[in-house]
Design a protein around this motif. Structure first.
Motif, PDB file in Angstrom:
ATOM      1  N   ASN A 136      62.314   3.117  10.230  1.00 57.71           N
ATOM      2  CA  ASN A 136      61.751   3.392   8.912  1.00 57.71           C
ATOM      3  C   ASN A 136      60.319   2.860   8.856  1.00 57.71           C
ATOM      4  O   ASN A 136      60.099   1.659   8.994  1.00 57.71           O
ATOM      5  N   PRO A 137      59.329   3.729   8.628  1.00 57.69           N
ATOM      6  CA  PRO A 137      57.933   3.282   8.613  1.00 57.69           C
ATOM      7  C   PRO A 137      57.644   2.214   7.555  1.00 57.69           C
ATOM      8  O   PRO A 137      56.904   1.265   7.819  1.00 57.69           O
ATOM      9  N   TRP A 138      58.217   2.349   6.368  1.00 57.37           N
ATOM     10  CA  TRP A 138      57.986   1.374   5.296  1.00 57.37           C
ATOM     11  C   TRP A 138      58.440  -0.024   5.735  1.00 57.37           C
ATOM     12  O   TRP A 138      57.736  -1.012   5.557  1.00 57.37           O
ATOM     13  N   SER A 139      59.610  -0.094   6.339  1.00 56.36           N
ATOM     14  CA  SER A 139      60.141  -1.378   6.788  1.00 56.36           C
ATOM     15  C   SER A 139      59.277  -1.992   7.877  1.00 56.36           C
ATOM     16  O   SER A 139      58.986  -3.191   7.847  1.00 56.36           O
ATOM     17  N   ILE A 140      58.852  -1.192   8.834  1.00 58.08           N
ATOM     18  CA  ILE A 140      58.050  -1.714   9.940  1.00 58.08           C
ATOM     19  C   ILE A 140      56.684  -2.170   9.452  1.00 58.08           C
ATOM     20  O   ILE A 140      56.201  -3.248   9.822  1.00 58.08           O
ATOM     21  N   ILE A 141      56.050  -1.395   8.599  1.00 54.89           N
ATOM     22  CA  ILE A 141      54.739  -1.789   8.068  1.00 54.89           C
ATOM     23  C   ILE A 141      54.851  -3.090   7.291  1.00 54.89           C
ATOM     24  O   ILE A 141      54.007  -3.986   7.422  1.00 54.89           O
ATOM     25  N   ASN A 142      55.899  -3.237   6.496  1.00 58.11           N
ATOM     26  CA  ASN A 142      56.094  -4.486   5.757  1.00 58.11           C
ATOM     27  C   ASN A 142      56.373  -5.652   6.694  1.00 58.11           C
ATOM     28  O   ASN A 142      55.906  -6.763   6.466  1.00 58.11           O
TER      29      ASN A 142
END
Length: 161
Positions: A136-142
């Motif tokens: 999940n991009p959102w999780s990785i960026i966070n």
């Protein structure tokens, strides 16, 4: 006709055809079904889709997203060039999130190479087509921003306080 006109204005201004992104097209349909105004919404949606997608000479391409599979015979009957891509489709499987290689490269770049096992344990597991290593991009960026993981519920609880 508003989307059709907006497409025209954008195309004339930029000198090229437009791309229309319609996210969660199915949400108003679910509400219409639940609250008893399905027929009215279907009529509106058909008209909007026809003007925005079928008869729009300024359109390069369009992408519509939704989570509910709506029968083609209902609102899509006028659109004859649809391609349905689902989470089980191979096409675009690598485009719905970050691959493991991309995540591990980002961890290396952020000096977090030693956290690959932890990140894989917490964030790996989305599957698109035959790919099972989509993150999940959102999780990785966070994660890259905070340098640690926090469960979603804990983040929401802290925000609510």
């Amino acid at each position: 006709m508003a989307i059709h006109r907006m497409s025209k204005f954008l195309s004339q201004y930029y000198g090229k055809k437009v791309i229309i992104l319609l996210d969660e097209y199915d949400t108003p349909m679910q509400e219409a079904y639940i609250h008893g105004f399905w027929d009215e919404l279907v009529s509106f949606i058909r008209s909007m889709f026809n003007a925005a997608f079928k008869t729009n000479p300024y359109l390069e391409r369009a992408i519509m997203t939704g989570v509910t599979r709506v029968s083609k015979e209902s609102i899509f009957s006028d659109l004859n060039h649809l391609e349905v891509v689902t989470t089980t489709s191979e096409k675009y499987a690598e485009c719905f999130g970050f691959t493991e290689q991309e995540v591990f490269s980002a961890l290396d770049e952020y000096g977090l190479s030693d956290r690959k096992v932890e990140v894989k344990r917490w964030y790996d597991g989305f599957a698109f087509g035959n790919r099972t290593d989509i993150y999940n991009p959102w999780s990785i960026i966070n994660y890259l921003d905070k340098k640690n993981w926090e469960p979603i519920g804990r983040i929401r609880a802290q925000t609510a306080l």
